[in-house]
Design a protein around this motif. Structure first.
Motif, PDB file in Angstrom:
ATOM      1  N   HIS A  44     -76.269   9.501  39.621  1.00  0.00           N
ATOM      2  CA  HIS A  44     -76.320   8.435  40.623  1.00  0.00           C
ATOM      3  C   HIS A  44     -74.965   7.984  41.150  1.00  0.00           C
ATOM      4  CE1 HIS A  44     -80.559   8.129  39.946  1.00  0.00           C
ATOM      5  NE2 HIS A  44     -80.419   7.769  38.691  1.00  0.00           N
ATOM      6  N   ASP A 148     -81.628   3.706  32.441  1.00  0.00           N
ATOM      7  CA  ASP A 148     -82.195   2.959  33.564  1.00  0.00           C
ATOM      8  C   ASP A 148     -81.084   2.209  34.300  1.00  0.00           C
ATOM      9  OD1 ASP A 148     -84.861   3.683  32.846  1.00  0.00           O
ATOM     10  OD2 ASP A 148     -84.811   2.143  31.283  1.00  0.00           O
ATOM     11  N   GLN A 209     -83.396  -0.338  50.283  1.00  0.00           N
ATOM     12  CA  GLN A 209     -84.727   0.171  49.936  1.00  0.00           C
ATOM     13  C   GLN A 209     -84.861   1.670  50.156  1.00  0.00           C
ATOM     14  OE1 GLN A 209     -86.908  -1.406  48.354  1.00  0.00           O
ATOM     15  NE2 GLN A 209     -87.086  -3.542  48.939  1.00  0.00           N
ATOM     16  N   ASN A 213     -81.272   7.638  46.152  1.00  0.00           N
ATOM     17  CA  ASN A 213     -81.341   7.546  44.693  1.00  0.00           C
ATOM     18  C   ASN A 213     -82.078   6.308  44.213  1.00  0.00           C
ATOM     19  OD1 ASN A 213     -79.771   9.819  44.842  1.00  0.00           O
ATOM     20  ND2 ASN A 213     -78.278   9.170  43.341  1.00  0.00           N
ATOM     21  N   GLY A 214     -82.729   5.609  45.129  1.00  0.00           N
ATOM     22  CA  GLY A 214     -83.498   4.423  44.745  1.00  0.00           C
ATOM     23  C   GLY A 214     -82.754   3.132  45.017  1.00  0.00           C
ATOM     24  N   LYS A 215     -83.510   2.043  45.075  1.00  0.00           N
ATOM     25  CA  LYS A 215     -82.897   0.781  45.479  1.00  0.00           C
ATOM     26  C   LYS A 215     -81.926   0.231  44.443  1.00  0.00           C
ATOM     27  CE  LYS A 215     -86.488  -2.528  44.007  1.00  0.00           C
ATOM     28  NZ  LYS A 215     -87.422  -3.580  44.487  1.00  0.00           N
ATOM     29  N   ASN A 216     -82.072   0.591  43.165  1.00  0.00           N
ATOM     30  CA  ASN A 216     -81.133   0.087  42.157  1.00  0.00           C
ATOM     31  C   ASN A 216     -79.762   0.743  42.275  1.00  0.00           C
ATOM     32  OD1 ASN A 216     -82.914  -1.744  41.079  1.00  0.00           O
ATOM     33  ND2 ASN A 216     -83.621  -0.386  39.447  1.00  0.00           N
TER      34      ASN A 216
END
Length: 309
Positions: A44, A148, A209, A213-216
């Motif tokens: 990420h 995570d 959003q 790689n995703g919102k996080n």
């Protein structure tokens, strides 16, 4: 990308070996944490390096590219979130303070430089004649022992908690379509920093959003861009002593699960002066590559990390 994997900092087994040689009893739980957390960084946040390694790379670049660079002739300012997992012994903020001796703090929630133009002017007037300036800044994001992104296991707690809590809380507010207080209202002023963060992220909600790689991952990326824009707007070279060089190091601080040290993903590294346009030095922060052969060829380049668009 095989080139990215050449960095020892992103080799989970190298960290297991290092921790073992450091005297830590490394069981399967530590093995699993190293594999999951370091793997998450590799996936990420390509280009991230441990805080200590970042220090070495920045100092190498400054010694080569900043005239008359010396720690004793460099004024340090930082803009990091006040979260305690950002500011422990061994973290980047502490390493910087230890090396340069003192610092001026611009930051508030999310690492945004809330000190503003007035804060920069005050800082600039503290810079001695003949000194240069180093400003290190950016938001943070945690990684859990399971890899995570956005979750941290704090010492003494048996459950994960969000980090950066302010940024994740602001996004949760926006995701729930709740109204954001209006500037000037009592509700806005009584929680100014959080409400400012919400309004800034509201403009970037779609970008967060839809991050690949995703919102996080999108959240700290967009928060960095907010912080960087604010900092660029604060800087007034005319307030600094004649000849002062200003070096900016910006990115995302990554809070790793124990016993791993924190990492930093650089997204901006530049130098400038009153009579010199910003020059990108970002290539100097690639640990697998030698210093650029012709730094002047970097003139005019943007210093954002393309992998984190």
């Amino acid at each position: 990308d095989a080139a990215e994997d050449r960095s020892i900092g992103l080799d989970a087994e190298a960290w297991v070996a290092y921790l073992t040689l450091s005297g830590l009893c490394v069981g399967e739980d530590v093995h699993a944490t190293c594999r999951a957390a370091v793997g998450a960084v590799r996936e990420h946040f390509p280009g991230a390096v441990p805080d200590q390694q970042l220090m070495g790379l920045v100092l190498r670049a400054m010694a080569a590219r900043v005239p008359d660079f010396a720690p004793g002739a460099t004024m340090l300012a930082t803009s990091f979130c006040p979260d305690e997992i950002q500011n422990a012994l061994g973290d980047l903020s502490h390493l910087l303070l230890e090396h340069f001796g003192k610092k001026f703090d611009f930051a508030g929630l999310g690492g945004l430089p809330f000190a503003g133009k007035t804060g920069f002017k005050a800082f600039a007037h503290h810079v001695p004649k003949g000194n240069n300036v180093l400003i290190v800044y950016g938001p943070h994001v945690a990684i859990s022992p399971n890899g995570d992104v956005g979750q941290y296991l704090r010492e003494g707690q048996g459950h994960l908690s969000p980090a950066c809590g302010a940024c994740i809380g602001a996004m949760a507010h926006l995701d729930a379509c709740k109204p954001v207080p209006v500037p000037g209202s009592d509700e806005y002023e009584l929680d100014f920093q959080m409400n400012f963060l919400k309004r800034q992220l509201q403009r970037r909600h779609a970008a967060v959003q839809t991050h690949p790689n995703g919102k996080n991952v999108g959240l700290p990326t967009e928060t960095f861009r907010i912080a960087h824009g604010l900092l660029e707007g604060m800087i007034d070279m005319g307030e600094l002593p004649e000849g002062a060089q200003v070096v900016l190091v910006g990115g995302v601080q990554i809070n790793m699960p124990r016993p791993l040290p924190n990492f930093f993903c650089p997204m901006h590294f530049s130098t400038r002066s009153a009579d010199q346009a910003p020059e990108s030095l970002l290539d100097w922060l690639r640990p697998e590559a030698p210093p650029p052969a012709s730094p002047t060829a970097q003139m005019g380049r943007t210093a954002s990390l393309s992998a984190l668009k």
